[in-house]
Design a protein around this motif. Structure first.
Motif, PDB file in Angstrom:
ATOM      1  N   LEU A 136      -1.405   1.973   8.239  1.00 55.84           N
ATOM      2  CA  LEU A 136      -0.985   0.577   8.138  1.00 55.84           C
ATOM      3  C   LEU A 136      -2.147  -0.394   7.917  1.00 55.84           C
ATOM      4  CD1 LEU A 136       1.637   0.485  11.040  1.00 55.84           C
ATOM      5  CD2 LEU A 136       2.076   0.684   8.581  1.00 55.84           C
ATOM      6  N   PHE A 137      -3.363   0.078   8.059  1.00 53.75           N
ATOM      7  CA  PHE A 137      -4.509  -0.835   7.970  1.00 53.75           C
ATOM      8  C   PHE A 137      -4.620  -1.446   6.571  1.00 53.75           C
ATOM      9  CE2 PHE A 137      -9.074  -1.099   6.657  1.00 53.75           C
ATOM     10  CZ  PHE A 137      -9.282  -2.361   7.195  1.00 53.75           C
ATOM     11  N   GLY A 138      -4.587  -2.764   6.544  1.00 55.48           N
ATOM     12  CA  GLY A 138      -4.857  -3.496   5.317  1.00 55.48           C
ATOM     13  C   GLY A 138      -3.669  -3.788   4.431  1.00 55.48           C
ATOM     14  N   PHE A 139      -2.443  -3.513   4.881  1.00 58.13           N
ATOM     15  CA  PHE A 139      -1.307  -3.608   3.981  1.00 58.13           C
ATOM     16  C   PHE A 139      -0.356  -4.765   4.283  1.00 58.13           C
ATOM     17  CE2 PHE A 139      -2.498   0.968   3.716  1.00 58.13           C
ATOM     18  CZ  PHE A 139      -2.951   0.919   2.394  1.00 58.13           C
ATOM     19  N   ALA A 140      -0.891  -5.847   4.809  1.00 52.03           N
ATOM     20  CA  ALA A 140      -0.066  -7.045   4.990  1.00 52.03           C
ATOM     21  C   ALA A 140       0.320  -7.586   3.615  1.00 52.03           C
ATOM     22  CB  ALA A 140      -0.825  -8.097   5.782  1.00 52.03           C
ATOM     23  N   GLU A 141       1.595  -7.779   3.400  1.00 59.33           N
ATOM     24  CA  GLU A 141       2.130  -8.159   2.096  1.00 59.33           C
ATOM     25  C   GLU A 141       1.543  -9.469   1.571  1.00 59.33           C
ATOM     26  OE1 GLU A 141       4.414  -8.799  -1.376  1.00 59.33           O
ATOM     27  OE2 GLU A 141       3.970  -6.961  -0.264  1.00 59.33           O
ATOM     28  N   GLU A 142       1.607 -10.523   2.360  1.00 60.53           N
ATOM     29  CA  GLU A 142       1.212 -11.842   1.853  1.00 60.53           C
ATOM     30  C   GLU A 142      -0.278 -11.916   1.537  1.00 60.53           C
ATOM     31  OE1 GLU A 142       4.950 -12.242   4.214  1.00 60.53           O
ATOM     32  OE2 GLU A 142       3.022 -11.234   4.510  1.00 60.53           O
ATOM     33  N   THR A 143      -1.101 -11.284   2.338  1.00 60.40           N
ATOM     34  CA  THR A 143      -2.536 -11.290   2.077  1.00 60.40           C
ATOM     35  C   THR A 143      -2.822 -10.637   0.734  1.00 60.40           C
ATOM     36  OG1 THR A 143      -2.913 -11.081   4.454  1.00 60.40           O
ATOM     37  CG2 THR A 143      -4.792 -10.663   3.009  1.00 60.40           C
ATOM     38  N   ASN A 144      -2.234  -9.476   0.507  1.00 56.40           N
ATOM     39  CA  ASN A 144      -2.434  -8.763  -0.752  1.00 56.40           C
ATOM     40  C   ASN A 144      -1.848  -9.528  -1.938  1.00 56.40           C
ATOM     41  OD1 ASN A 144      -3.552  -5.766  -0.500  1.00 56.40           O
ATOM     42  ND2 ASN A 144      -2.436  -6.226   1.381  1.00 56.40           N
TER      43      ASN A 144
END
Length: 334
Positions: A128-136
């Motif tokens: 799950l590390f790094g997969f925030a939708e809005e940030t990406n």
């Protein structure tokens, strides 16, 4: 997803799953940000003659309309110190700012939803590390749009957080908490310097390496132009970016010297937490560990020595050294 027509197989980033940023546990919230107004009256928890000397050089430089250029890593944002940078931008103390990609992530997330800094140990094992939708999604959209306009990364993010659609509008809850936003509003260059594969928004199908390279590459030229204004002196400070920041400054200074604008009488400084032997670094002693600390070797010793300037190393926790530095600058500016 980026096109590839080479002879090797590539990772299919279109299969990567994201999740809503609001659902991610975060270690830093908007309430953790330092109050720059209260800092002025707080009791000193850190003091040193070098810090006071550096603060004096900063104030003197700005009174003489000489540049004060800061390059910062991401931990200043994660430690809640961003408002100090924003305040120094608004007060006209910082004339240009360089940052790395991680800085823009944490700064954007705080502006967007008031929280940032995920727990890597907890998220990594779950994929799950790094997969925030809005940030990406939003950062990459900003870079793709910025690249189409032939502008830099920092300006692209400033426009995004200010509410410009890229192609959709990011409805940021706390834009004033963003250093990128405040620099954009004050027309202060905020230049973002990235390596490919180092930041979380490189990991999904939203990522466009050409857009990243184009925007960050233009920012490097903007930053080099700001460095070239140091020909009559000024101040360059690195805060916790001991690799990218140091190397960007070193190359930009070499470019300025190459075209006849060397930074004569420059004042340089590095804020970091580790022990360092400045004497051994200045002697180019390759058997001393400090020789391999790039900020000590280049920022604190080589650059000022090459151009008849002065270098400082401010050792300590940023949560102590930066408020003390801010206090010293503001009190001298009154």
């Amino acid at each position: 997803m980026m096109r590839y027509e080479g002879k090797f197989k590539i990772f299919d980033s279109s299969s990567v799953r994201t999740y809503p940023l609001k659902d991610r546990p975060s270690e830093v919230s908007i309430s953790d940000l330092i109050d720059e107004n209260k800092v002025i009256d707080e009791a000193e928890s850190y003091s040193s003659s070098d810090l006071e000397g550096l603060a004096s050089k900063v104030v003197e430089a700005r009174r003489q309309d000489k540049p004060v250029i800061v390059f910062s890593g991401a931990h200043i944002i994660k430690n809640g110190m961003g408002p100090l940078l924003s305040s120094l931008i608004k007060k006209g103390i910082i004339s240009a700012l360089g940052v790395n990609g991680a800085f823009t992530i944490h700064d954007f997330e705080l502006a967007y939803c008031g929280k940032t800094s995920e727990s890597i140990p907890n998220a990594l094992s779950e994929g799950l590390f790094g997969f925030a939708e809005e940030t990406n999604r939003y950062i990459n959209q900003a870079l793709v749009h910025g690249n189409s306009l032939l502008i830099g990364y920092g300006e692209s993010m400033g426009r995004l957080i200010s509410g410009e659609p890229f192609p959709e509008k990011a409805k940021c809850m706390y834009p004033e908490a963003s250093v990128q936003y405040n620099a954009f509003q004050k027309d202060i260059p905020l230049c973002v310097h990235c390596a490919v594969g180092t930041d979380i928004y490189h990991m999904t199908a939203y990522f466009d390496g050409e857009a990243l390279g184009g925007c960050s590459g233009r920012d490097f030229l903007v930053f080099a132009n700001e460095i070239s204004k140091l020909e009559n002196g000024g101040v360059v400070i690195v805060i916790g970016s001991a690799v990218i920041g140091v190397e960007v400054i070193l190359k930009a200074i070499s470019m300025a010297a190459n075209v006849g604008k060397p930074p004569k009488g420059i004042t340089t400084a590095s804020f970091d937490i580790r022990e360092a032997d400045l004497e051994q670094a200045s002697k180019n002693n390759k058997s001393a560990p400090s020789y391999y600390f790039r900020d000590i070797k280049s920022i604190v010793t080589r650059i000022p020595k090459a151009f008849g300037g002065t270098g400082y190393y401010i050792k300590g926790d940023h949560r102590e050294t930066l408020p003390a530095f801010y206090r010293s600058i503001v009190r001298r500016s009154v």
